[in-house]
Design an enzyme around this catalytic site. Structure first.
Site, mmCIF file in Angstrom:
data_model
loop_
_atom_site.group_PDB
_atom_site.id
_atom_site.type_symbol
_atom_site.label_atom_id
_atom_site.label_comp_id
_atom_site.label_asym_id
_atom_site.label_seq_id
_atom_site.Cartn_x
_atom_site.Cartn_y
_atom_site.Cartn_z
ATOM 1 N N ASP A 160 -1.947 15.346 34.338
ATOM 2 C CA ASP A 160 -1.256 14.978 35.571
ATOM 3 C C ASP A 160 -0.523 13.655 35.365
ATOM 4 O OD1 ASP A 160 -0.839 15.827 38.274
ATOM 5 O OD2 ASP A 160 -2.108 14.181 38.956
ATOM 6 N N TYR A 162 0.771 9.822 36.072
ATOM 7 C CA TYR A 162 0.191 8.683 36.797
ATOM 8 C C TYR A 162 0.748 8.676 38.214
ATOM 9 C CZ TYR A 162 -1.055 7.002 32.111
ATOM 10 O OH TYR A 162 -1.562 6.883 30.842
ATOM 11 N N PHE A 173 0.541 10.150 29.102
ATOM 12 C CA PHE A 173 -0.143 8.955 28.583
ATOM 13 C C PHE A 173 0.751 7.712 28.556
ATOM 14 C CE2 PHE A 173 -2.503 12.487 26.646
ATOM 15 C CZ PHE A 173 -3.799 12.183 27.042
ATOM 16 N N HIS A 283 -11.500 13.597 25.452
ATOM 17 C CA HIS A 283 -10.405 12.892 26.122
ATOM 18 C C HIS A 283 -10.601 11.372 25.975
ATOM 19 C CE1 HIS A 283 -7.651 11.603 29.314
ATOM 20 N NE2 HIS A 283 -7.106 12.801 29.233
#
Length: 320
Positions: A160, A162, A173, A283
């Site tokens: 998703d 930010y 990222f 993760h």
């Protein structure tokens, strides 16, 4: 004697409105003998067309035909056509397809006319009318402009965007230029410092330097409502990003897929393991990084796989 006298006294200059004297005599036509050869009468060559300064010399058919286009010209024409199509679809998609890269558009064009994508475009437009949506419309497809679709050799899947201000800009990222790295990215930098010789934390979270080398950082959803994580889930983005992964799965070979966390691993479950390379792991989130992300060495392993396929490795330190 009388007739001769009349003729002698005839004066054509004194005749008003009457025919001249030569009209009283029949015309005489000089006939050529039957044995006359026309070629004998042409002792001088025929006159050639005048070729002066105002008359261009005769051209052969090959001189009149246009010169073939160079590969660069053909590529430029193709890009112009694609850019025109992108502009057309931008209007049809309620402004969703802003700044879509031409090579990506050519590969993914069939998706844009499918019912799910049309409904998705209406949904995102409605969300932007009601409030703030991240990233801004011009940043949603940053990844399609960072490199040609055929130059992608590494794919890192996220979930998703930010949902805070000045963060999301179309690369998973990554945050906008000048913005500090978020916690998950800080953990990635920590692992890079251990895994890659000479890597230093750049002091920011802007990862365009990787994208320009052919690293696709792709979220499952490409938009989100401000301050509401996963708020655009199940609206069609997942189908579109599946189509992107599917295109690489079928049309390229030797792609290194980096799948961190259970969500990314489920999304990449259909990838052909005989055709591509897959690196699975924990993760980098602060909630899970200590359970196996640190020490995974995925960055150096990625380069080893690329090198084994004769491809250019990634300079992970290139983060200007």
């Amino acid at each position: 004697m009388i007739a001769l006298h009349c003729v002698a006294r005839f004066n054509p200059l004194k005749m008003n409105g009457q025919l001249k004297i030569m009209s009283f005599f029949p015309s005489v036509t000089t006939k050529r003998p039957a044995s006359f050869d026309a070629s004998e009468d042409q002792k001088t060559p025929p006159k050639r067309p005048r070729n002066d300064e105002n008359q261009s010399p005769c051209k052969t058919p090959t001189e009149d035909s246009p010169a073939p286009l160079s590969p660069e010209q053909q590529k430029r024409i193709e890009q112009n056509k694609l850019q025109a199509l992108v502009k057309l679809h931008e209007k049809k998609s309620n402004g969703l397809l802003v700044g879509f890269g031409p090579s990506w558009f050519k590969a993914l064009e069939p998706e844009f006319s499918k019912p799910y994508f049309i409904e998705l475009s209406k949904f995102v437009e409605s969300e932007r009318r009601k409030g703030t949506v991240y990233p801004p419309s011009e940043d949603v497809f940053t990844f399609t402009r960072a490199s040609d679709i055929k130059d992608v050799n590494v794919i890192i899947l996220g979930q998703d965007p930010y949902h805070g201000p000045n963060q999301a800009h179309g690369l998973s990222f990554s945050v906008k230029k000048g913005v500090p790295a978020p916690p998950s990215l800080k953990n990635m930098y920590q692992e890079l410092s251990r895994d890659i010789d000479g890597f230093r934390d750049p002091g920011h979270g802007y990862l365009l330097g990787w994208a320009e080398q052919g690293v696709l950082m792709l979220n499952a959803c490409l938009t989100v409502r401000a301050h509401e994580a996963n708020s655009h889930k199940d609206q069609g983005w997942e189908k579109f990003t599946d189509a992107i992964i599917s295109w690489f799965n079928k049309n390229q070979s030797g792609i290194v897929f980096i799948l961190w966390g259970s969500y990314a691993q489920k999304k990449g479950a259909f990838i052909d393991k005989k055709r591509h390379h897959i690196l699975k792991g924990v993760h980098p989130s602060p909630l899970s990084a200590h359970r196996g992300f640190f020490g995974c060495s995925h960055f150096s392993k990625c380069n080893e796989l690329l090198k084994s396929d004769g491809k250019k490795t990634i300079d992970w330190s290139h983060l200007p």
